[in-house]
Motif scaffolding. Structure first.
Motif, PDB file in Angstrom:
ATOM      1  N   ALA A 196      39.079  71.821   0.123  1.00  0.00           N
ATOM      2  CA  ALA A 196      39.938  71.047  -0.777  1.00  0.00           C
ATOM      3  C   ALA A 196      39.591  71.365  -2.225  1.00  0.00           C
ATOM      4  CB  ALA A 196      39.769  69.554  -0.515  1.00  0.00           C
ATOM      5  N   LEU A 197      38.309  71.483  -2.512  1.00  0.00           N
ATOM      6  CA  LEU A 197      37.895  71.784  -3.885  1.00  0.00           C
ATOM      7  C   LEU A 197      38.372  73.160  -4.320  1.00  0.00           C
ATOM      8  CD1 LEU A 197      36.165  70.857  -6.326  1.00  0.00           C
ATOM      9  CD2 LEU A 197      34.370  72.321  -5.425  1.00  0.00           C
ATOM     10  N   VAL A 198      38.199  74.143  -3.458  1.00  0.00           N
ATOM     11  CA  VAL A 198      38.592  75.504  -3.816  1.00  0.00           C
ATOM     12  C   VAL A 198      40.094  75.578  -4.077  1.00  0.00           C
ATOM     13  CG1 VAL A 198      38.728  77.872  -2.968  1.00  0.00           C
ATOM     14  CG2 VAL A 198      36.673  76.542  -2.582  1.00  0.00           C
ATOM     15  N   GLN A 205      46.983  76.760 -16.583  1.00  0.00           N
ATOM     16  CA  GLN A 205      46.180  77.378 -17.623  1.00  0.00           C
ATOM     17  C   GLN A 205      46.412  78.883 -17.668  1.00  0.00           C
ATOM     18  OE1 GLN A 205      42.005  76.226 -17.527  1.00  0.00           O
ATOM     19  NE2 GLN A 205      42.583  74.396 -18.646  1.00  0.00           N
ATOM     20  N   LEU A 206      46.380  79.521 -16.508  1.00  0.00           N
ATOM     21  CA  LEU A 206      46.574  80.967 -16.468  1.00  0.00           C
ATOM     22  C   LEU A 206      47.983  81.339 -16.920  1.00  0.00           C
ATOM     23  CD1 LEU A 206      44.742  81.752 -13.119  1.00  0.00           C
ATOM     24  CD2 LEU A 206      44.040  82.466 -15.396  1.00  0.00           C
ATOM     25  N   LEU A 260      44.638  73.750 -10.345  1.00  0.00           N
ATOM     26  CA  LEU A 260      44.339  73.429 -11.736  1.00  0.00           C
ATOM     27  C   LEU A 260      44.392  74.659 -12.625  1.00  0.00           C
ATOM     28  CD1 LEU A 260      41.352  71.006 -11.190  1.00  0.00           C
ATOM     29  CD2 LEU A 260      43.631  70.400 -11.994  1.00  0.00           C
ATOM     30  N   ALA A 261      43.986  75.789 -12.055  1.00  0.00           N
ATOM     31  CA  ALA A 261      43.946  77.013 -12.851  1.00  0.00           C
ATOM     32  C   ALA A 261      45.343  77.509 -13.178  1.00  0.00           C
ATOM     33  CB  ALA A 261      43.164  78.085 -12.097  1.00  0.00           C
ATOM     34  N   LEU A 292      41.975  73.051  -4.840  1.00  0.00           N
ATOM     35  CA  LEU A 292      42.229  72.235  -6.032  1.00  0.00           C
ATOM     36  C   LEU A 292      42.041  73.082  -7.278  1.00  0.00           C
ATOM     37  CD1 LEU A 292      42.605  69.380  -7.315  1.00  0.00           C
ATOM     38  CD2 LEU A 292      40.128  69.219  -7.349  1.00  0.00           C
ATOM     39  N   ALA A 293      40.992  73.902  -7.268  1.00  0.00           N
ATOM     40  CA  ALA A 293      40.739  74.765  -8.418  1.00  0.00           C
ATOM     41  C   ALA A 293      41.916  75.702  -8.660  1.00  0.00           C
ATOM     42  CB  ALA A 293      39.452  75.562  -8.192  1.00  0.00           C
ATOM     43  N   LEU A 327      49.204  70.274 -10.860  1.00  0.00           N
ATOM     44  CA  LEU A 327      48.538  69.789  -9.649  1.00  0.00           C
ATOM     45  C   LEU A 327      49.485  68.928  -8.829  1.00  0.00           C
ATOM     46  CD1 LEU A 327      46.038  69.350  -7.920  1.00  0.00           C
ATOM     47  CD2 LEU A 327      45.347  67.536  -9.486  1.00  0.00           C
ATOM     48  N   PRO A 361      36.202  69.068   2.748  1.00  0.00           N
ATOM     49  CA  PRO A 361      36.298  68.783   1.318  1.00  0.00           C
ATOM     50  C   PRO A 361      36.009  69.986   0.440  1.00  0.00           C
ATOM     51  CG  PRO A 361      34.371  67.717   2.281  1.00  0.00           C
ATOM     52  CD  PRO A 361      35.155  68.266   3.405  1.00  0.00           C
ATOM     53  N   TYR A 362      35.196  70.936   0.946  1.00  0.00           N
ATOM     54  CA  TYR A 362      34.893  72.125   0.159  1.00  0.00           C
ATOM     55  C   TYR A 362      36.128  72.990  -0.006  1.00  0.00           C
ATOM     56  CZ  TYR A 362      30.088  70.731   0.452  1.00  0.00           C
ATOM     57  OH  TYR A 362      28.932  70.012   0.335  1.00  0.00           O
ATOM     58  N   LEU A 414      45.037  72.032  -1.153  1.00  0.00           N
ATOM     59  CA  LEU A 414      45.556  71.290  -2.294  1.00  0.00           C
ATOM     60  C   LEU A 414      46.105  72.247  -3.328  1.00  0.00           C
ATOM     61  CD1 LEU A 414      42.904  68.518  -2.995  1.00  0.00           C
ATOM     62  CD2 LEU A 414      45.294  68.183  -2.504  1.00  0.00           C
TER      63      LEU A 414
END
Lengths: 289, 342, 235
Positions: free
Chosen positions: B133-135, B145-146, B141-142, B137-138, B262, B130-131, B78
């Motif tokens: 996917a989370l990483v 911001q960065l 999202l980052a 996704l982070a 995202l 899904p794990y 993601l």
């Protein structure tokens, strides 16, 4: 020190909200082996239904119960009609379908109800407690989350339907051979998750105020919390959600570069997952070759 | 289990006749038609439409990168928008700060994104489903911001403005304006990317990746260095997407954090699924979906355009769950079976 | 005695290909019938057709009811217990949870049945709280059989119970199957590659070759048949 404690407690309260949506995510994952990215938007839509009922004159708890029932039925219908067709398709197709549902629910809610932010009543009075570290409303949210957790744990562990649902998710053919109606289990799973999501939305709305984009951020943190706790564990979902809430708050308060709040919070969560790749309470499934 | 066509070998295909012509003849006709179309089209369309087609190709390269990871490696990401951004900002910073010519920004963008991919691939290997996917996704999202945070380099919220490159002096007479010139530049990169992808995925490496995806334990037991292949797959995947990002920066002439949210990562994933994750042609279809469907959705309903977009996604997933190219394959085979003579 | 299970002109499909071409099989009530054949003969597909897991044509009668138009769950509810190829264990659940699932259609008697299963298979009692995926092959096979029996079935369908197991364990398992058949009064349809052991226990046997029944008869007759002995029993 007082500020630190305050951040912990308000993080706890925020975390309870993440935890309640995380419960819905875990419910669907357990029942159907899928992450439902539309869970937040479905919850938001349910909350609008509740709002409509309250505006029509129903007392709060009456509206709440009706919304839960409607959401349960709606969740079942969505599974039957929209998820069933991609059940045997590659996982990515199902992921895309849930993302599509996210967009559809969000956009439709905006279209029907407009993007104006609305007030939403809370059943709990908003009085300070513990020397103004929390309010009775926060306690109410935490209590509701814990009650849902208890019901879920009892459901999965001690009821025949809960066990059948876990079996149907893991091994549908073997479940059928045991006489379990797998299709119905999947639908019930989605129905329950929708009901849990509706409850989460109804608790969030008084705090975050009701608008179509209310649940966007909540979903992301709930997802992180569910995985941190272990995507198959309801207890993990609640613990994970609470930890994520506290982390988000503490990082937001104490981090100099506050624009990087989300980044740092997620980095910390992932760091934990590096050491526990299945989450804090998740179980790795033993697979003998 | 379907019985395969008995004559689906190169030798066999050469013998068969399909509606009067051999398979090789059809292939030549098809390729020539495609080349003609692709070469002539930019001169027939307005600059804006040429720009749109260029973006289609850029997204195709990005989705091709994602396909390498998802389709052949079974890892769902993601977060590819992050690498698209990395490539874009590398190109932008090199051009804006250091005056590097646009074409020379591509290799550094490729290298940086490859290295980033390997760096992220290593820890990401521990995670599944899904794990992962989370990483990823982070990562997605980052990224905004960065980008906003390191504003001395990135220009922060304002972003960086770039000058759109001119065609080389020698070719100006051919009726090539800036948009048309970039169209052909991107086309060349796309063809190169497809060539590399074909070599990579239809050879030994590709087979190893499929083995790792389908039977990881057996693959490891056969001596396939699973971790190495998976990491390299990640790096190659991000390399492709990063180059696409660099091209996008050059073609659009502007980078800013808002453009790499995202939603971009999600678009890539959707494009990949709609086109067909384990296909190369599907990347082009995915590129078309990403470029055209949001605008079409807006035309159909400006009150709830994303609902239309979502409905389009549902339509594709229900009718072609393996993607357009993934589902067309078997359909084409059946068509061939019917038109065979003798 | 009327057969409890009767297949007439049954064709079965593996995906789109027809792999079983119109067979007739009968299982006597209370007896054990074995379906023999080499790999790819269509034995597993036949069993899956009986349980509605694959597409089939033809008539399948079970105790007077037609199975061929019903769903797998409904067939299980009628009293047909299938122990599939590869055991079909719920690897992520505990041993006891696996048993409880077997008893899903007989919830009121489940607790008593679980105790009975622990009687037949003491090793399962020892491992009741362990994850089923951590059990050895033989233990998983026992668990699979126990799970099927929890249904209190009238017909037990077993697909290659000896698969992947050491000979010693295979003997134990077959001994238990025989004991169960007599004590539980359940009819058994067995698919096996291990022909000699199967023919010793069974009453009737069918030989399946590439989707056709080529021989059938009493188990003793097939065991004595010199051609079968040479092709399938190795002597």
């Amino acid at each position: 020190m007082h500020q630190f404690l305050q951040q912990i407690f308000s993080g706890f309260a925020a975390g309870a909200i993440y935890a309640s949506l995380a419960l819905a995510l875990v419910m669907i994952y357990r029942a159907t082996d899928l992450v439902n990215f539309a869970q937040g938007e479905m919850a938001m839509f349910s909350t609008y239904i509740a709002w409509t009922l309250v505006n029509a004159g129903l007392p709060f708890w009456g509206a709440f119960l009706m919304t839960i029932a409607i959401s349960f039925a709606g969740g079942m219908a969505i599974e039957r009609a929209l998820i069933r067709p991609v059940e045997n398709a590659p996982v990515l197709a199902a992921v895309v379908v849930t993302i599509a549902l996210l967009l559809i629910f969000n956009s439709t809610a905006g279209w029907i109800y407009s993007y104006t932010v609305q007030d939403f009543p809370s059943p709990f009075p908003d009085r300070p407690v513990f020397g103004a570290l929390m309010t009775t409303r926060d306690l109410g949210v935490i209590a509701v989350t814990l009650v849902m957790l208890l019901l879920l744990v009892v459901f999965f562990r001690f009821t025949a339907t809960g066990l059948a649902m876990r079996a149907a998710a893991q091994n549908p053919d073997s479940a059928r051979l045991c006489g379990i109606r797998v299709g119905r289990m999947l639908a019930i799973g989605w129905g329950l998750a929708a009901a849990i999501g509706a409850t989460a939305g109804i608790m969030v709305a008084p705090v975050l105020f009701l608008d179509p984009n209310m649940m966007g951020g909540v979903l992301i943190y709930a997802f992180a919390g569910a995985l941190l706790g272990g995507i198959t564990s309801p207890v993990g979902a609640v613990v994970g959600g609470l930890i994520v809430g506290m982390t988000e708050n503490l990082v937001g308060t104490y981090l100099i570069a506050s624009q990087l709040k989300l980044t740092v919070a997620f980095a910390l969560i992932i760091l934990v997952l590096v050491f526990r790749p299945n989450g804090l309470f998740g179980t790795a499934i033993v697979r003998r070759v | 289990m379907e019985t395969p066509l008995p004559a689906m070998t190169p030798a066999g295909l050469a013998q068969d006749r399909y509606a009067g012509l051999s398979f090789t003849a059809w292939r030549w006709i098809g390729t020539l038609a495609l080349i003609t179309l692709v070469a002539v089209l930019p001169f027939r369309l307005s600059s804006y439409h040429v720009f749109e087609l260029t973006m289609v190709m850029i997204y195709a390269i990005a989705v091709l990168g994602l396909n390498i990871l998802t389709g052949y490696n079974g890892q769902i990401s993601l977060g590819h928008g992050a690498f698209f951004a990395a490539g874009a900002y590398t190109a932008a910073i090199l051009m804006h700060r250091y005056g590097v010519p646009y074409w020379a920004t591509l290799p550094p963008a490729a290298l940086i994104c490859f290295v980033l991919g390997v760096l992220f691939g290593l820890p990401a290997l521990r995670f599944e489903g899904p794990y992962l996917a989370l990483v990823t996704l982070a990562m997605a999202l980052a990224t905004p911001q960065l980008l906003k945070y390191f504003d001395t380099w990135t220009g922060g919220q304002q972003g960086i403005n770039l000058v759109k490159p001119m065609p080389p002096a020698a070719l100006v007479g051919l009726g090539l304006d800036r948009d048309r010139w970039l169209y052909f530049v991107v086309l060349v990169v796309l063809l190169l990317a497809i060539r590399i992808a074909i070599n990579l995925l239809h050879g030994r490496t590709g087979r190893a990746l499929v083995a790792i995806r389908d039977q990881p334990i057996a693959a490891a037991a056969m001596g396939i260095h699973t971790a190495l292949y998976k990491t390299l797959a990640f790096g190659t995947s991000t390399l492709f997407t990063g180059v696409a990002g660099a091209l996008a920066a050059i073609v659009v002439g502007y980078v800013s954090p808002e453009g790499y949210s995202l939603f971009l990562s999600v678009s890539f994933l959707v494009g990949s699924a709609v086109g067909g994750i384990a296909t190369i042609g599907g990347a082009v279809v995915g590129g078309m979906f990403i470029q055209f469907v949001p605008n079409l959705a807006n035309d159909i309903s400006d009150a709830a355009p994303w609902a239309i977009y979502g409905l389009a996604m549902l339509l594709f997933m229900y009718t072609m769950p393996r993607g357009v190219v993934g589902s067309l394959g078997p359909w084409l085979t059946r068509l061939m079976q019917k038109t065979r003579a003798g | 005695m009327a057969p409890i299970l009767e297949l007439s002109g049954v064709k079965a499909f593996y995906g789109q290909s027809e792999v079983v071409h119109g067979i007739d099989v009968a299982v006597e009530e209370g007896g054990m019938t074995v379906l023999l054949g080499a790999n790819g003969a269509g034995k597993t597909t036949t069993l899956r057709a009986i349980c509605g897991l694959v597409k089939s044509e033809g008539k399948i009668l079970f105790a007077g009811e037609r199975l061929d138009r019903r769903t797998t769950e409904a067939i299980a509810g009628l009293g047909v217990a299938h122990v599939p190829e590869g055991r079909g264990t719920f690897v992520g659940l505990t041993v006891e949870e696996n048993l409880r699932l077997g008893g899903y259609t007989r919830l009121s008697a489940a607790r008593a049945n679980i105790q009975r299963m622990y009687g037949y298979f003491p090793i399962l009692a020892q491992r009741r709280r362990q994850q089923a995926g951590a059990l050895s092959g033989g233990e998983q096979q026992m668990l699979a059989i126990a799970r099927a029996l929890m249904m209190m079935p009238r017909l037990l369908v077993l697909d290659e119970p000896s698969f992947g197991l050491a000979p010693r364990i295979v003997e134990d398992i077959f001994a238990i199957i025989e004991r169960i058949r007599q004590e539980e009064k359940v009819s058994v349809l067995l698919v096996e590659q291990n022909a000699s052991l199967a023919l010793e226990l069974a009453d009737h046997a069918y030989l399946l070759e590439t989707g056709y029944i080529v021989t059938s008869g009493s188990a003793k007759a097939l065991a004595d048949d010199p051609q079968i002995r040479r092709s399938y029993l190795g002597y």
